[in-house]
Design an enzyme around this catalytic site. Sequence first.
Site, mmCIF file in Angstrom:
data_model
loop_
_atom_site.group_PDB
_atom_site.id
_atom_site.type_symbol
_atom_site.label_atom_id
_atom_site.label_comp_id
_atom_site.label_asym_id
_atom_site.label_seq_id
_atom_site.Cartn_x
_atom_site.Cartn_y
_atom_site.Cartn_z
ATOM 1 N N ASN A 135 -15.902 7.521 17.780
ATOM 2 C CA ASN A 135 -15.015 6.953 16.776
ATOM 3 C C ASN A 135 -15.300 5.455 16.736
ATOM 4 O O ASN A 135 -14.948 4.722 17.656
ATOM 5 C CB ASN A 135 -13.555 7.225 17.136
ATOM 6 N N CYS A 138 -17.975 18.144 -18.183
ATOM 7 C CA CYS A 138 -17.844 16.755 -17.715
ATOM 8 C C CYS A 138 -19.225 16.117 -17.817
ATOM 9 O O CYS A 138 -20.155 16.541 -17.114
ATOM 10 C CB CYS A 138 -17.330 16.743 -16.278
ATOM 11 N N CYS A 183 -8.405 11.438 -18.927
ATOM 12 C CA CYS A 183 -8.883 11.829 -17.594
ATOM 13 C C CYS A 183 -8.956 10.617 -16.669
ATOM 14 O O CYS A 183 -9.386 9.540 -17.074
ATOM 15 C CB CYS A 183 -10.253 12.480 -17.735
ATOM 16 N N ASP A 213 -23.340 2.280 7.486
ATOM 17 C CA ASP A 213 -22.930 2.830 6.189
ATOM 18 C C ASP A 213 -21.526 3.424 6.330
ATOM 19 O O ASP A 213 -21.349 4.642 6.282
ATOM 20 C CB ASP A 213 -23.943 3.905 5.757
ATOM 21 N N CYS A 222 -19.345 1.044 0.354
ATOM 22 C CA CYS A 222 -18.748 1.592 -0.871
ATOM 23 C C CYS A 222 -17.463 0.837 -1.204
ATOM 24 O O CYS A 222 -16.695 1.274 -2.052
ATOM 25 C CB CYS A 222 -18.500 3.091 -0.743
ATOM 26 N N GLN A 239 -24.141 11.903 -0.208
ATOM 27 C CA GLN A 239 -24.060 10.862 -1.238
ATOM 28 C C GLN A 239 -24.017 11.559 -2.598
ATOM 29 O O GLN A 239 -24.774 12.488 -2.859
ATOM 30 C CB GLN A 239 -25.278 9.934 -1.156
ATOM 31 N N PHE A 261 -22.474 5.382 11.504
ATOM 32 C CA PHE A 261 -21.852 6.187 10.435
ATOM 33 C C PHE A 261 -22.962 7.021 9.769
ATOM 34 O O PHE A 261 -23.145 6.978 8.560
ATOM 35 C CB PHE A 261 -21.136 5.308 9.400
ATOM 36 N N CYS A 275 -13.007 8.556 -14.923
ATOM 37 C CA CYS A 275 -13.812 7.383 -15.302
ATOM 38 C C CYS A 275 -12.889 6.318 -15.898
ATOM 39 O O CYS A 275 -11.889 6.641 -16.523
ATOM 40 C CB CYS A 275 -14.822 7.750 -16.389
HETATM 41 C C1 LIG Z 1 -20.241 6.742 3.603
HETATM 42 S S1 LIG Z 1 -20.476 8.053 4.703
HETATM 43 C C2 LIG Z 1 -22.174 7.820 5.095
HETATM 44 C C3 LIG Z 1 -22.873 8.964 5.767
HETATM 45 C C4 LIG Z 1 -24.407 8.853 5.819
HETATM 46 N N1 LIG Z 1 -24.841 7.547 6.221
HETATM 47 C C5 LIG Z 1 -25.020 9.235 4.492
HETATM 48 O O1 LIG Z 1 -25.685 8.391 3.877
HETATM 49 O O2 LIG Z 1 -24.882 10.391 4.077
HETATM 50 C C6 LIG Z 1 -19.591 7.488 6.079
HETATM 51 C C7 LIG Z 1 -19.681 8.348 7.323
HETATM 52 O O3 LIG Z 1 -18.898 7.723 8.338
HETATM 53 C C8 LIG Z 1 -18.206 8.716 9.064
HETATM 54 N N2 LIG Z 1 -17.016 8.043 9.625
HETATM 55 C C9 LIG Z 1 -15.883 7.683 8.975
HETATM 56 N N3 LIG Z 1 -15.034 7.068 9.824
HETATM 57 C C10 LIG Z 1 -15.656 7.021 11.030
HETATM 58 C C11 LIG Z 1 -15.298 6.508 12.303
HETATM 59 N N4 LIG Z 1 -14.110 5.924 12.495
HETATM 60 N N5 LIG Z 1 -16.173 6.626 13.313
HETATM 61 C C12 LIG Z 1 -17.373 7.198 13.119
HETATM 62 N N6 LIG Z 1 -17.768 7.724 11.933
HETATM 63 C C13 LIG Z 1 -16.924 7.641 10.906
HETATM 64 C C14 LIG Z 1 -17.899 9.797 8.050
HETATM 65 O O4 LIG Z 1 -17.693 11.049 8.685
HETATM 66 C C15 LIG Z 1 -19.164 9.758 7.178
HETATM 67 O O5 LIG Z 1 -20.122 10.670 7.657
#
Ligand SMILES: C[S@@+](CC[C@H](N)C(=O)[O-])C[C@H]1O[C@@H](n2cnc3c(N)ncnc32)[C@H](O)[C@@H]1O
Length: 439
Positions: A349, A169, A88, A370, A396, A272, A301, A91
């Site tokens: 964006n 799993c 798989c 984030d 991440c 998450q 984000f 992992c």
């Molecule tokens: C890792 S997630 C974190 C979301 C939130 N902080 C959480 O803990 O649940 C990243 C977030 O960034 C948003 N995202 C990705 N690319 C982006 C961009 N270019 N502009 C704004 N937001 C974006 C995604 O839609 C997502 O909701």
Amino acid sequence: MARFFQAKKKTQLNTKHQLFTIEKLDHHGAGIAYQNRKPVFIEGGLPGEQVLAQLTESKSKYARANLIKVQKASEQRVEPICAYYQECGGCNMQHLDIESQRAYKQQTLSQLMAKFAGQSIDPEAPVVGPQQGYRRRTRISIKLNKRTQQMEFGFRKKHSQEIVTVDACPILDLELSQLIAPLHKLLQSFANQQRLGHVELVKGDNTKVIVLRHLKSLTESEQQLLQQFAEQHQATLYLMPQAEQLHRVVGERPYYQESGVTIPFEPNNFIQVNQSVNHGMVSQALAWLELKPQDRVLDLFCGLGNFSLPLAQSVSQVVGVEGVDEMVNKASANARLNHVENARFYQANLEQDVSGLPWTAEKFDKILLDPARAGASGIIDQVASLGAHRVVYVSCNPATLARDSQSLLKQGFKLQKLGMLDMFPHTSHLESMALFVKD
Ligand SMILES: C[S@@+](CC[C@H](N)C(=O)[O-])C[C@H]1O[C@@H](n2cnc3c(N)ncnc32)[C@H](O)[C@@H]1O
């Protein structure tokens, strides 16, 4: 003098089984051995081990080899917890004991930050959770094997488009894992299985969610069977006839709770993946930000408000910014649901120029970022001009964290804390948090 094209001589790959000594792990968890000073990447090998391996690729700067047999095993080697581990693709670190996995991730993080951000710092204790049953969402691929006419139902094999059928799993939430085998059995009874796209399983605090993506209509009786299945397993059923088009057939809309707030979500929204580590991560972010009642905080984000809504309970104002319109609307609705009146959400964006947008004219004491794997290169250069003197960056992808750190350091911030979050045990995915402070 005329020059003629000469094809490069192909050196033949030595495919004999050879003995290698693994010296370290690379940033994706593969073992690295050296042959005439050239690194040879051997998946499944651990530092200190002697392994028999067969070269599969040899370039001028590196080679790859398949592990055939471990001749002398490391003390950190353990039995994988999953019967499908060798096949798989989900992992890749189950053969290393969990403490060593965490130490390896801490070390990788520190090394990357030292190398690219130029600052060495002792990492904080990692945020950890259970090492099994931690995933609260998964996608199961469905494929009809043309030769056997059997439905394959499971995960992608390592380095392959093929599917390994699984009936459980161990890293998936137990209640979700227990749905896999009976759901497979049910879907196998359907005619024309090529209509079935994939299944998503998601765990809310109140329900288990089953999403079936289908490419053509299901029959009445198939829909009834699915509904009965969901009811019998106290699950919520969604059908997805087109990408991003979700119809809830039966069951409650899912939600999860975090730091005293309730966050409803749709199964296609980002949440998450590891609830226990999410809890530790939100608490640590709030602590590292050293929140004061008069603070104004920007959450970039922000998704559905996973950090923004807990933050809003301790400060005067929170502004959340997110790219997906639907998530922005949900974050606002989630604030209302939780009677949070000091949080506002905006769509933007963050990869593009944000100057001129209303929230960029405001000043913030603290910022939390984030971003997704691509990092925050679009907005990172503007962090100091937004007024913040304390920044928590949740990442991440340590490579983009290290890259974006360079910008923060240039803006006068110092890296004060760095820590690993064990969000994805048994895989080499590395979640981390860094605190930057400016005098
Ligand atoms: C890792 S997630 C974190 C979301 C939130 N902080 C959480 O803990 O649940 C990243 C977030 O960034 C948003 N995202 C990705 N690319 C982006 C961009 N270019 N502009 C704004 N937001 C974006 C995604 O839609 C997502 O909701």
